[in-house]
Design an enzyme around this catalytic site. Structure first.
Site, PDB file in Angstrom:
ATOM      1  N   THR A 207       0.875  -1.180   0.000  1.00  0.00           N
ATOM      2  CA  THR A 207       0.000   0.000   0.000  1.00  0.00           C
ATOM      3  C   THR A 207       0.906   1.221   0.000  1.00  0.00           C
ATOM      4  OG1 THR A 207      -1.676  -1.157   1.278  1.00  0.00           O
ATOM      5  CG2 THR A 207      -1.812   1.245   1.251  1.00  0.00           C
TER       6      THR A 207
ATOM      7  N   LYS B 222      -7.833   1.586  -3.014  1.00  0.00           N
ATOM      8  CA  LYS B 222      -7.505   1.156  -1.644  1.00  0.00           C
ATOM      9  C   LYS B 222      -7.679   2.308  -0.640  1.00  0.00           C
ATOM     10  CE  LYS B 222      -5.135  -0.923   1.744  1.00  0.00           C
ATOM     11  NZ  LYS B 222      -5.344  -2.139   2.417  1.00  0.00           N
TER      12      LYS B 222
ATOM     13  N   LYS C 242      -1.890   5.147   8.555  1.00  0.00           N
ATOM     14  CA  LYS C 242      -1.059   5.208   7.338  1.00  0.00           C
ATOM     15  C   LYS C 242      -1.950   5.421   6.104  1.00  0.00           C
ATOM     16  CE  LYS C 242       1.524   2.383   4.135  1.00  0.00           C
ATOM     17  NZ  LYS C 242       2.065   1.111   3.726  1.00  0.00           N
TER      18      LYS C 242
HETATM   19  P1  NAD Z   1       5.770  -5.802   7.548  1.00  0.00           P
HETATM   20  O1  NAD Z   1       6.504  -4.677   8.171  1.00  0.00           O
HETATM   21  O2  NAD Z   1       5.393  -6.981   8.365  1.00  0.00           O
HETATM   22  O3  NAD Z   1       6.593  -6.341   6.262  1.00  0.00           O
HETATM   23  C1  NAD Z   1       7.347  -5.546   5.411  1.00  0.00           C
HETATM   24  C2  NAD Z   1       8.632  -6.294   5.148  1.00  0.00           C
HETATM   25  O4  NAD Z   1       9.392  -5.583   4.181  1.00  0.00           O
HETATM   26  C3  NAD Z   1       9.508  -6.444   6.399  1.00  0.00           C
HETATM   27  O5  NAD Z   1       9.754  -7.824   6.632  1.00  0.00           O
HETATM   28  C4  NAD Z   1      10.789  -5.684   6.043  1.00  0.00           C
HETATM   29  O6  NAD Z   1      11.965  -6.281   6.555  1.00  0.00           O
HETATM   30  C5  NAD Z   1      10.753  -5.756   4.523  1.00  0.00           C
HETATM   31  N1  NAD Z   1      11.535  -4.730   3.848  1.00  0.00           N
HETATM   32  C6  NAD Z   1      11.558  -3.397   4.068  1.00  0.00           C
HETATM   33  N2  NAD Z   1      12.384  -2.790   3.193  1.00  0.00           N
HETATM   34  C7  NAD Z   1      12.898  -3.769   2.407  1.00  0.00           C
HETATM   35  C8  NAD Z   1      13.810  -3.786   1.332  1.00  0.00           C
HETATM   36  N3  NAD Z   1      14.361  -2.669   0.880  1.00  0.00           N
HETATM   37  N4  NAD Z   1      14.105  -4.980   0.765  1.00  0.00           N
HETATM   38  C9  NAD Z   1      13.547  -6.119   1.228  1.00  0.00           C
HETATM   39  N5  NAD Z   1      12.674  -6.176   2.240  1.00  0.00           N
HETATM   40  C10 NAD Z   1      12.366  -5.009   2.831  1.00  0.00           C
HETATM   41  O7  NAD Z   1       4.479  -5.144   6.868  1.00  0.00           O
HETATM   42  P2  NAD Z   1       3.171  -5.893   6.343  1.00  0.00           P
HETATM   43  O8  NAD Z   1       2.127  -5.872   7.405  1.00  0.00           O
HETATM   44  O9  NAD Z   1       3.565  -7.180   5.709  1.00  0.00           O
HETATM   45  O10 NAD Z   1       2.698  -4.858   5.229  1.00  0.00           O
HETATM   46  C11 NAD Z   1       3.269  -4.814   3.936  1.00  0.00           C
HETATM   47  C12 NAD Z   1       2.431  -3.882   3.075  1.00  0.00           C
HETATM   48  O11 NAD Z   1       1.085  -4.381   3.033  1.00  0.00           O
HETATM   49  C13 NAD Z   1       2.356  -2.456   3.622  1.00  0.00           C
HETATM   50  O12 NAD Z   1       2.411  -1.571   2.533  1.00  0.00           O
HETATM   51  C14 NAD Z   1       1.001  -2.416   4.330  1.00  0.00           C
HETATM   52  O13 NAD Z   1       0.458  -1.118   4.377  1.00  0.00           O
HETATM   53  C15 NAD Z   1       0.188  -3.345   3.439  1.00  0.00           C
HETATM   54  N6  NAD Z   1      -0.972  -3.975   4.095  1.00  0.00           N
HETATM   55  C16 NAD Z   1      -0.858  -4.515   5.354  1.00  0.00           C
HETATM   56  C17 NAD Z   1      -1.971  -5.107   5.939  1.00  0.00           C
HETATM   57  C18 NAD Z   1      -1.882  -5.735   7.309  1.00  0.00           C
HETATM   58  O14 NAD Z   1      -2.935  -6.036   7.888  1.00  0.00           O
HETATM   59  N7  NAD Z   1      -0.693  -5.974   7.848  1.00  0.00           N
HETATM   60  C19 NAD Z   1      -3.202  -5.150   5.251  1.00  0.00           C
HETATM   61  C20 NAD Z   1      -3.267  -4.620   3.970  1.00  0.00           C
HETATM   62  C21 NAD Z   1      -2.144  -4.027   3.396  1.00  0.00           C
END
Ligand code: NAD
Length: 295
Positions: free
Chosen positions: A93, A168, A243
């Protein structure tokens, strides 16, 4: 079956990659976190040492990263190294502007791309029932559909580049505002001596009906599965809602859209986050409303 590079194996990306493996795809993954990599390896993902390694010689590269800057930085590293025919799918997102830039970079390398943010949370990622909202060409979307299938309950092609991100943030702006409305109604009902169940029975069958009420009811009792029955454990955390509301505000300012309630909702969840409650489910906003005279 496809060869897929998966970059960003966190709370969402980890289980999404695991579902692609279960469906028979060959998945190579990279994440900055060693713990995420270990978990991914346990789920059958081949672990890579860099984003470039994960992106080389793949049919598809999927990114699931925190914000626009991460996506653009990773695209900056991998696009010149990936095969020309690679389909780029960004499920993070992120802000609409960054999403459009990511498409532009992919196009500079003659690659098809879609922005495909999701709703459904970690539970949906684990169950393979996420809703994907996609932006990009029809050609790119049609190619992506088959890849998204093991992770998806629903896939909607919303329009051109960035339209998935637009859908979204608009959807989540409705959700953020409606939850505050439902919380205010319950907090007012309490002060007027109305029982939670009576208000629920009326509103859930009347014009006040909405998802925040019938699925995520912010008081314990009426909806057994709502986070209110579980001490407001998420669910969908306040900080994630914040966010998305801030992304909506950023987009609204760029196009001069009037989003008064969206702006106020962002302020209210921001206060809750400042109180140290950012990790709670967003329906916990009712606790703050009960305490304060005016948010
Ligand atoms: P998270 O923080 O658990 O996962 C993100 C991952 O990206 C982490 O493991 C981090 O180490 C990795 N990362 C960061 N920079 C990086 C890079 N340069 N190279 C490789 N890896 C890297 O977050 P999440 O909950 O998995 O969310 C991911 C996306 O999904 C976000 O944009 C969030 O807004 C969206 N989202 C989350 C949810 C939810 O309920 N968690 C729901 C819908 C959408």
């Amino acid at each position: 079956m496809a060869k897929i590079g998966f970059i960003g194996l966190g709370n969402m990306g980890g289980p999404m990659a695991a579902n692609l493996v279960k469906a028979g795809h060959e998945v190579s993954g990279f994440d900055l976190s060693k713990d995420s990599l270990k978990l991914a390896a346990d789920n059958g993902v081949e672990v890579c040492q860099s984003p470039i390694e994960a992106a080389r010689a793949q049919d598809v590269v999927i990114t699931m990263l925190p914000a626009g800057q991460h996506v653009l930085s990773v695209y900056g590293q991998i696009l010149s190294e990936a095969d020309k025919g690679t389909l780029m799918i960004d499920c993070s997102t992120i802000d609409v502007e960054s999403a459009k830039q990511a498409h532009k970079h992919a196009q500079d390398y003659d690659m098809l791309s879609i922005d495909a943010p999701v709703s459904g949370g970690v539970g949906g990622a684990q169950a393979g029932t996420l809703t994907f909202m996609a932006g990009g060409t029809s050609e790119a979307f049609e190619k992506a559909e088959e890849i998204l299938e093991p992770m998806a309950g629903r896939k909607v092609h919303c329009g051109d580049d960035g339209a998935g991100q637009a859908a979204k943030i608009c959807n989540n702006m409705i959700l953020g505002i409606s939850m505050i409305g439902v919380c205010e109604a319950f907090a007012l009902g309490e002060k007027l001596g109305l029982s939670h169940q009576a208000l629920f029975d009326v509103a859930s069958n009347s014009s006040g009906q909405c998802w925040s009420l019938t699925t995520y009811c912010p008081v314990p009792g009426p909806v057994a599965t709502s986070p209110a029955n579980n001490e407001y454990r998420p669910g969908f955390a306040v900080d994630l809602m914040l966010k998305d509301l801030r992304l909506a505000q950023e987009a609204a300012q760029k196009v001069s859209a009037q989003t008064h309630l969206g702006a106020h909702a962002a302020q209210i969840y921001g206060l809750l986050s400042d109180l140290g409650e950012g990790g709670k489910d967003f329906s916990a906003v009712i606790e703050m409303l009960r305490k304060s005279e005016k948010a």
